[in-house]
Design a protein around this motif. Structure first.
Motif, mmCIF file in Angstrom:
data_model
loop_
_atom_site.group_PDB
_atom_site.id
_atom_site.type_symbol
_atom_site.label_atom_id
_atom_site.label_comp_id
_atom_site.label_asym_id
_atom_site.label_seq_id
_atom_site.Cartn_x
_atom_site.Cartn_y
_atom_site.Cartn_z
ATOM 1 N N PRO A 100 0.814 -1.208 0.178
ATOM 2 C CA PRO A 100 -0.029 0.121 -0.117
ATOM 3 C C PRO A 100 0.720 1.319 -0.211
ATOM 4 C CG PRO A 100 -0.984 -1.731 1.579
ATOM 5 C CD PRO A 100 0.462 -2.169 1.243
ATOM 6 N N ASP A 103 2.279 1.589 -3.865
ATOM 7 C CA ASP A 103 1.426 2.002 -4.703
ATOM 8 C C ASP A 103 0.687 3.420 -4.252
ATOM 9 O OD1 ASP A 103 -0.929 1.696 -2.809
ATOM 10 O OD2 ASP A 103 -1.203 -0.314 -3.755
ATOM 11 N N GLY A 104 1.044 3.928 -3.251
ATOM 12 C CA GLY A 104 0.554 5.464 -3.009
ATOM 13 C C GLY A 104 -0.565 5.426 -2.380
ATOM 14 N N SER A 105 -1.319 4.379 -1.974
ATOM 15 C CA SER A 105 -2.523 4.336 -1.318
ATOM 16 C C SER A 105 -2.356 4.443 0.368
ATOM 17 C CB SER A 105 -3.175 3.143 -1.475
ATOM 18 O OG SER A 105 -2.645 1.827 -1.192
ATOM 19 N N ALA A 106 -1.144 4.378 0.786
ATOM 20 C CA ALA A 106 -1.112 4.620 2.367
ATOM 21 C C ALA A 106 0.252 5.216 2.890
ATOM 22 C CB ALA A 106 -1.263 3.179 3.064
ATOM 23 N N ASP A 107 0.262 5.795 3.997
ATOM 24 C CA ASP A 107 1.508 6.376 4.318
ATOM 25 C C ASP A 107 1.970 5.372 5.456
ATOM 26 O OD1 ASP A 107 1.363 8.843 3.128
ATOM 27 O OD2 ASP A 107 -0.383 9.287 4.470
ATOM 28 N N SER A 156 6.125 4.858 5.485
ATOM 29 C CA SER A 156 6.945 5.527 4.530
ATOM 30 C C SER A 156 7.656 6.592 4.996
ATOM 31 C CB SER A 156 5.712 6.213 3.794
ATOM 32 O OG SER A 156 5.274 7.378 4.499
ATOM 33 N N ARG A 186 -2.428 8.225 6.211
ATOM 34 C CA ARG A 186 -3.479 7.272 5.677
ATOM 35 C C ARG A 186 -2.793 5.748 6.178
ATOM 36 N NH1 ARG A 186 -2.232 8.232 -0.271
ATOM 37 N NH2 ARG A 186 -0.208 8.438 0.478
ATOM 38 N N VAL A 188 -3.645 1.610 6.880
ATOM 39 C CA VAL A 188 -4.560 0.566 6.496
ATOM 40 C C VAL A 188 -3.971 -0.720 7.270
ATOM 41 C CG1 VAL A 188 -4.859 1.316 4.234
ATOM 42 C CG2 VAL A 188 -2.876 -0.095 4.781
#
Length: 220
Positions: A100, A103-107, A156, A186, A188
């Motif tokens: 995640p 792919d840039g959907s989570a920090d 990240s 962000r 997950v």
């Protein structure tokens, strides 16, 4: 993408080489922070190929994670993975943990023992400590997660730069979760498998963590 794993270790001479060997295919670099072990954890980790540093006094797992995370940032990590030294986490879960972020959907990504990959926990953890920790997280911090105390996490660079770990002891898990939410990261959860090698863990340790969390919240 530079992925650095940070492993806090205290008296893990029997397992640390195995853990490092399992991690190597999945990460760029491994940092072991030896928290003043009384055995030869430091020497074994170093010989196994990890960048190994040592606290001269035992400060606790939170302090070791703080030291390792700062070092990883200084070594230009794009993703930092927190991983335990006791061979309970599974290195093969790392690709799913970091996906995640990649792919840039989570920090930040938190491993969960309570999603599709069911881990067999000691009964004291599963039926007493974990429900209490979830309740404390929800009442004191307004946080609802399936796993309130997982030490397997991926951050990240942006998330790690904002994170300050102040709790030296085991209450750092809740502190980290609280600050990730406070920093508007962000977040997950990703299912992980944890293999417990012994099930005689005492309730007193879990209750102490919860007590430390509550005290920490009340004094701030």
């Amino acid at each position: 993408m530079k992925i650095i794993t940070v492993i806090p270790a205290y008296n893990e001479a029997a397992k640390i080489e195995k853990v490092i060997t399992k991690l190597k295919p999945y990460v760029t670099e491994i940092i072991v922070v030896d928290d003043a072990s009384q055995d030869n954890t430091f020497e074994i980790a170093q010989a196994a190929g990890a960048l190994t540093i040592r606290h001269i006094i035992n400060r606790g797992q939170g302090a070791a994670l703080r030291t390792g995370t700062q070092l990883a940032l200084g070594r230009d990590a794009d993703i930092i993975v927190h991983f335990d030294a006791d061979d309970q986490f599974q290195a093969e879960d790392i690709p799913e943990m970091i996906a995640p972020i990649c792919d840039g959907s989570a920090d930040a990504v938190l491993g969960s023992r309570f999603l599709t990959k069911k881990s067999k926990l000691p009964k004291s953890k599963e039926y007493i400590i974990m429900p209490l920790a979830r309740l404390v997280n929800r009442l004191f911090f307004g946080i609802k997660l399936s796993d309130p105390q997982s030490g397997f996490r991926a951050l990240s660079r942006k998330s790690a730069e904002k994170l300050t770990i102040e709790n030296d002891g085991m209450a750092h898990c809740t502190e980290i979760i609280h600050k990730l939410f406070k920093n508007n990261d962000r977040i997950v959860e990703v299912p992980i498998t944890v293999v417990y090698h012994e099930f005689g863990q005492k309730l007193s340790g879990g209750f102490k963590i919860i007590k430390d969390i509550i005290i920490q919240k009340l004094i701030k």
